[in-house]
Design an enzyme around this catalytic site. Structure first.
Site, short mmCIF file in Angstrom:
data_model
loop_
_atom_site.label_atom_id
_atom_site.label_comp_id
_atom_site.label_asym_id
_atom_site.label_seq_id
_atom_site.Cartn_x
_atom_site.Cartn_y
_atom_site.Cartn_z
N LYS A 1 6.21 13.83 -13.50
CA LYS A 1 5.59 12.50 -13.56
C LYS A 1 4.09 12.59 -13.81
O LYS A 1 3.50 11.71 -14.43
CB LYS A 1 5.87 11.75 -12.25
N TYR B 1 9.79 16.81 -9.58
CA TYR B 1 9.72 15.40 -9.99
C TYR B 1 8.26 14.97 -10.17
O TYR B 1 7.89 14.40 -11.20
CB TYR B 1 10.39 14.53 -8.91
N THR C 1 3.84 7.29 -10.02
CA THR C 1 4.33 7.28 -8.64
C THR C 1 3.33 7.84 -7.64
O THR C 1 2.51 8.71 -7.98
CB THR C 1 5.64 8.11 -8.57
N GLU D 1 4.03 9.92 -5.58
CA GLU D 1 4.32 11.35 -5.43
C GLU D 1 3.28 12.22 -6.14
O GLU D 1 3.16 13.40 -5.86
CB GLU D 1 5.72 11.67 -5.96
P1 NAP Z 1 16.43 4.27 -10.46
O1 NAP Z 1 17.12 3.18 -9.70
O2 NAP Z 1 16.83 5.67 -10.23
O3 NAP Z 1 16.53 3.92 -12.02
C1 NAP Z 1 16.25 4.85 -13.02
C2 NAP Z 1 17.20 4.62 -14.17
O4 NAP Z 1 16.89 5.57 -15.22
C3 NAP Z 1 18.66 4.83 -13.81
O5 NAP Z 1 19.40 3.67 -14.11
C4 NAP Z 1 19.08 6.00 -14.70
O6 NAP Z 1 20.37 5.87 -15.25
C5 NAP Z 1 18.10 5.92 -15.85
N1 NAP Z 1 18.02 7.20 -16.57
C6 NAP Z 1 18.09 8.45 -16.07
N2 NAP Z 1 18.00 9.36 -17.05
C7 NAP Z 1 17.87 8.66 -18.21
C8 NAP Z 1 17.74 9.02 -19.56
N3 NAP Z 1 17.73 10.30 -19.95
N4 NAP Z 1 17.63 8.05 -20.50
C9 NAP Z 1 17.65 6.75 -20.14
N5 NAP Z 1 17.80 6.34 -18.86
C10 NAP Z 1 17.89 7.28 -17.91
O7 NAP Z 1 14.86 4.21 -10.18
P2 NAP Z 1 13.94 2.99 -9.69
O8 NAP Z 1 13.76 3.09 -8.22
O9 NAP Z 1 14.41 1.74 -10.30
O10 NAP Z 1 12.55 3.44 -10.31
C11 NAP Z 1 12.18 3.05 -11.64
C12 NAP Z 1 11.09 3.98 -12.14
O11 NAP Z 1 9.97 3.94 -11.28
C13 NAP Z 1 11.49 5.45 -12.22
O12 NAP Z 1 10.82 6.00 -13.33
C14 NAP Z 1 10.93 6.04 -10.93
O13 NAP Z 1 10.68 7.42 -11.09
C15 NAP Z 1 9.65 5.23 -10.79
N6 NAP Z 1 9.17 5.03 -9.43
C16 NAP Z 1 9.99 4.55 -8.47
C17 NAP Z 1 9.50 4.31 -7.20
C18 NAP Z 1 10.37 3.74 -6.11
O14 NAP Z 1 9.99 3.85 -4.95
N7 NAP Z 1 11.49 3.10 -6.44
C19 NAP Z 1 8.14 4.56 -6.91
C20 NAP Z 1 7.32 5.01 -7.94
C21 NAP Z 1 7.84 5.24 -9.20
P3 NAP Z 1 21.70 6.37 -14.52
O15 NAP Z 1 22.05 5.19 -13.67
O16 NAP Z 1 22.60 6.61 -15.66
O17 NAP Z 1 21.31 7.60 -13.74
O1 F7E Z 2 12.53 9.99 0.91
C1 F7E Z 2 12.59 11.70 4.15
C2 F7E Z 2 12.25 12.51 2.91
O2 F7E Z 2 14.20 10.11 -0.92
C3 F7E Z 2 11.55 9.40 1.73
C4 F7E Z 2 11.53 7.78 -5.06
O3 F7E Z 2 11.74 6.45 -5.44
O4 F7E Z 2 9.61 7.22 -3.77
C5 F7E Z 2 10.88 7.84 -3.71
O5 F7E Z 2 10.75 9.20 -3.31
C6 F7E Z 2 11.22 10.33 2.89
C7 F7E Z 2 10.98 11.79 2.47
O6 F7E Z 2 12.03 8.82 -1.23
C8 F7E Z 2 16.19 11.89 4.55
O7 F7E Z 2 12.06 13.88 3.24
C9 F7E Z 2 14.44 12.12 5.80
O8 F7E Z 2 9.88 12.28 3.19
O9 F7E Z 2 13.78 7.91 0.22
P1 F7E Z 2 13.24 9.19 -0.28
P2 F7E Z 2 10.81 9.69 -1.79
O10 F7E Z 2 11.12 11.13 -1.83
O11 F7E Z 2 9.59 9.25 -1.06
C10 F7E Z 2 8.69 7.81 -4.70
C11 F7E Z 2 7.43 7.01 -4.67
C12 F7E Z 2 9.27 7.99 -6.05
O12 F7E Z 2 8.56 7.95 -7.05
C13 F7E Z 2 10.67 8.47 -6.12
O13 F7E Z 2 11.23 8.19 -7.40
O14 F7E Z 2 12.33 10.36 3.76
N1 F7E Z 2 14.01 11.82 4.56
N2 F7E Z 2 15.79 12.18 5.81
C14 F7E Z 2 15.07 11.67 3.76
N3 F7E Z 2 15.15 11.33 2.46
C15 F7E Z 2 16.40 11.21 1.93
N4 F7E Z 2 16.53 10.84 0.61
N5 F7E Z 2 17.53 11.45 2.66
C16 F7E Z 2 17.48 11.80 3.98
O15 F7E Z 2 18.51 12.00 4.60
#
Ligand code: NAP
Ligand code: F7E
Length: 356
Positions: free
Chosen positions: A171, A167, A132, A134
């Site tokens: 990661k 987190y 990620t 992050e």
């Molecule tokens: P997501 O919607 O939160 O999906 C993650 C899934 O993992 C959920 O369905 C969750 O199940 C499952 N999970 C949680 N704990 C588990 C465990 N112990 N064993 C098996 N499954 C488990 O996330 P996403 O946005 O699709 O992202 C997919 C991956 O990419 C994640 O690893 C995330 O950290 C990474 N990532 C995401 C982003 C982004 O912007 N979306 C960016 C960079 C990296 P439950 O539904 O039961 O909680």
């Molecule tokens: O926040 C700001 C918050 O929670 C984005 C995950 O998929 O991407 C995701 O992480 C920004 C942050 O995503 C609210 O402070 C303001 O600066 O949507 P987010 P994230 O933290 O960037 C990375 C790449 C991953 O890997 C992660 O799994 O938005 N923000 N106000 C807020 N964020 C939330 N959630 N809620 C608010 O009310």
């Protein structure tokens, strides 16, 4: 005839898993998707795929090594996509141990099980780790012009990593372990360092979905009002009294937001290469949370968006990642990948979905 490929996707009920499943099934893979055992299940993101005979759902918790070992032993996987995670950054500050268990120990369980089974069978299994943006935390690099003026800041594969949340620390451990299994054991392991990617299937706690869902509710209230002669101020006040204001945190944080569908194509492409490597995946654009907010409201013809918002300290983080903007030259050159869905189209896609 070519052998049918078999892929494991962990976290099958998540956003990315739904798009990746669609992609792999369209390429005639057999997809084994794992979910955690839960008292109530919600497969809404893959409901449309559940009748597909090539999709099999298994129980699978990545924190349980024996569970992963048996699963990987039971199928002859060609590819493993480890998408399972506690993926909500804000929650990781409240649940650092749980987050580490799932996001760091989980991948090691899968890598180790894969190593053992690969060694015993000589069958190559390619592994994808969901890394990620992050990982970079507060770090970025800068491009200057000839006079030393800043042209732009960016992150790519060479940018220093300095995680700012439990987190991101978890990661980073998984990222380094994946690289280690590649270098030390010669395994085919790739890390996709993906910038934020969203879609109508995004989880409701993330800021983009929180905004698009609220905008959908405002739209429905405006529609109910029909042709009533009222000022914008009156309409806003009636709506916010009825549904409350949208509670948000830091509006100035900046993200490189793409679409999950585009990004899962890149994940698949990484595992189709001859040589395993790590790739940054991004749009190369950055926008603030406020820009997302403004554009989402403008999709329903509302300009006074700040009148619908309340800044709530509850949504501020103990440590914040303020700026993300990727550079994905490597993915463009080696994978021939680029983001197709623009920021504007992403916002539109999410708002239209939530207005329905
Ligand atoms: P997501 O919607 O939160 O999906 C993650 C899934 O993992 C959920 O369905 C969750 O199940 C499952 N999970 C949680 N704990 C588990 C465990 N112990 N064993 C098996 N499954 C488990 O996330 P996403 O946005 O699709 O992202 C997919 C991956 O990419 C994640 O690893 C995330 O950290 C990474 N990532 C995401 C982003 C982004 O912007 N979306 C960016 C960079 C990296 P439950 O539904 O039961 O909680
Ligand atoms: O926040 C700001 C918050 O929670 C984005 C995950 O998929 O991407 C995701 O992480 C920004 C942050 O995503 C609210 O402070 C303001 O600066 O949507 P987010 P994230 O933290 O960037 C990375 C790449 C991953 O890997 C992660 O799994 O938005 N923000 N106000 C807020 N964020 C939330 N959630 N809620 C608010 O009310």
């Amino acid at each position: 005839m070519n052998e049918q490929k078999v892929a494991l996707i962990t976290g099958i009920f998540g956003q990315d898993a739904s798009y990746l499943s669609e992609l792999l099934l369209s390429k005639n893979y057999k997809v084994i998707g794992t979910k955690r055992r839960a008292s109530t299940e919600n497969p809404w993101r893959i409901e449309h795929l559940l009748n597909n005979k090539n999709l099999i759902i298994e129980n699978g918790d990545v924190t349980d090594f024996s569970n992963m070992l048996h699963l990987i032993d039971n199928y002859r996987f060609h590819e493993i996509y480890n998408l399972a995670a506690q993926s909500f950054v804000a929650a990781s500050f409240d649940e650092p141990l749980h987050t580490f268990e799932v996001d760091a120990i989980g991948p090691i369980n899968i890598l180790e099980a894969t190593r053992v089974i690969q060694r015993n069978t000589n069958h190559i299994i390619k592994y994808y780790q969901a890394s990620t943006s992050e990982l970079w935390g507060d770090q970025f690099d800068t491009v200057y012009d000839n006079d030393g003026n800043v042209l732009y800041n960016y992150q790519d594969e060479n940018t220093e990593m300095n995680p700012q949340s439990p987190y991101a620390v978890a990661k980073l451990a998984a990222h380094k372990m994946t690289q280690l299994y590649r270098n030390a054991y010669g395994m085919f392991c790739c890390c996709g360092i993906l910038m934020n990617h969203e879609s109508p299937r995004r989880g409701e706690e993330f800021v983009t979905k929180k905004i698009s869902k609220y905008v959908g509710r405002v739209y429905k209230e405006i529609k109910k009002m029909g042709l009533l002669q009222m000022s914008n101020e009156e309409k806003t006040s009636i709506i916010t009294n009825k549904i409350g204001k949208l509670q948000l945190g830091n509006l100035s944080a900046s993200r490189d937001w793409g679409h999950s569908r585009d990004y899962m194509l890149a994940a698949w492409q990484m595992l189709q290469q001859d040589i395993p490597d790590d790739y940054v995946i991004c749009t190369e654009e950055t926008h603030t949370v406020e820009e997302f907010l403004k554009l989402a409201f403008s999709e329903i013809g509302v300009n006074n968006y700040m009148d619908f918002v309340n800044i709530n300290s509850k949504y501020m983080r103990p440590a914040e990642v303020l700026f993300l903007r990727g550079r994905c030259t490597k993915a463009k050159e080696k994978l021939k990948w680029k983001a197709n869905i623009t920021f504007r189209d992403l916002v539109k896609d999410m708002v239209i979905y939530d207005c329905k």
